[in-house]
Motif scaffolding. Structure first.
Motif, short mmCIF file in Angstrom:
data_model
loop_
_atom_site.label_atom_id
_atom_site.label_comp_id
_atom_site.label_asym_id
_atom_site.label_seq_id
_atom_site.Cartn_x
_atom_site.Cartn_y
_atom_site.Cartn_z
N LEU A 1 -10.88 14.69 10.40
CA LEU A 1 -11.43 15.82 11.14
C LEU A 1 -12.16 16.79 10.22
O LEU A 1 -13.19 17.34 10.58
N TRP A 2 -11.65 16.96 8.99
CA TRP A 2 -12.24 17.85 8.00
C TRP A 2 -13.67 17.39 7.67
O TRP A 2 -14.54 18.20 7.35
N VAL A 3 -13.92 16.10 7.77
CA VAL A 3 -15.24 15.55 7.49
C VAL A 3 -16.09 15.45 8.75
O VAL A 3 -17.26 15.83 8.76
N LYS B 1 0.83 -1.20 0.00
CA LYS B 1 0.00 0.00 0.00
C LYS B 1 0.86 1.24 0.00
O LYS B 1 1.97 1.23 0.52
N PRO B 2 0.37 2.34 -0.58
CA PRO B 2 1.15 3.57 -0.56
C PRO B 2 1.25 4.13 0.85
O PRO B 2 0.33 3.96 1.66
N ALA B 3 2.35 4.78 1.15
CA ALA B 3 2.55 5.34 2.47
C ALA B 3 1.63 6.54 2.66
O ALA B 3 1.57 7.43 1.82
N VAL B 4 0.88 6.54 3.75
CA VAL B 4 -0.03 7.64 4.06
C VAL B 4 0.46 8.30 5.34
O VAL B 4 0.67 7.63 6.34
N ASN B 5 0.62 9.60 5.27
CA ASN B 5 1.04 10.35 6.44
C ASN B 5 -0.08 10.30 7.49
O ASN B 5 -1.19 10.72 7.20
N PRO B 6 0.18 9.77 8.68
CA PRO B 6 -0.87 9.65 9.69
C PRO B 6 -1.47 11.00 10.10
O PRO B 6 -2.66 11.10 10.36
N VAL B 7 -0.65 12.03 10.11
CA VAL B 7 -1.15 13.36 10.47
C VAL B 7 -2.13 13.84 9.41
O VAL B 7 -3.19 14.38 9.71
N LEU B 8 -1.81 13.59 8.16
CA LEU B 8 -2.68 13.98 7.06
C LEU B 8 -3.99 13.20 7.10
O LEU B 8 -5.06 13.75 6.85
N PHE C 1 -19.73 17.63 10.13
CA PHE C 1 -20.87 16.72 10.23
C PHE C 1 -21.41 16.70 11.65
O PHE C 1 -22.63 16.77 11.87
N GLY C 2 -20.52 16.61 12.63
CA GLY C 2 -20.94 16.61 14.02
C GLY C 2 -21.60 17.91 14.42
O GLY C 2 -22.60 17.91 15.13
#
Length: 42
Positions: A19-21, A6-13, A25-26
C-alpha cells in the motif's frame, strides 16, 4: 536444516508495504490523467 526455506513475513506488514508503494503511485497516475487535457490546450 529446517524445513522452512523462506523467512517468515508478516502478512499485515507485506500489505502495508504494498500500500505504501501503490497508493502514492495510483494517486500520481490519477493526477497525471487529470492534467493531460490541459497539456493539449483544451
Amino acid at each position: 536444516m529446517t524445513t522452512q526455506d523462506k523467512p517468515a513475513v508478516n502478512p499485515v506488514l507485506a500489505v502495508l508495504a504494498w500500500l505504501w508503494v501503490v497508493v502514492p503511485f495510483g494517486y500520481g497516475l490519477y493526477e497525471l490523467l487529470i492534467k493531460i487535457p490541459a497539456l493539449f490546450g483544451n
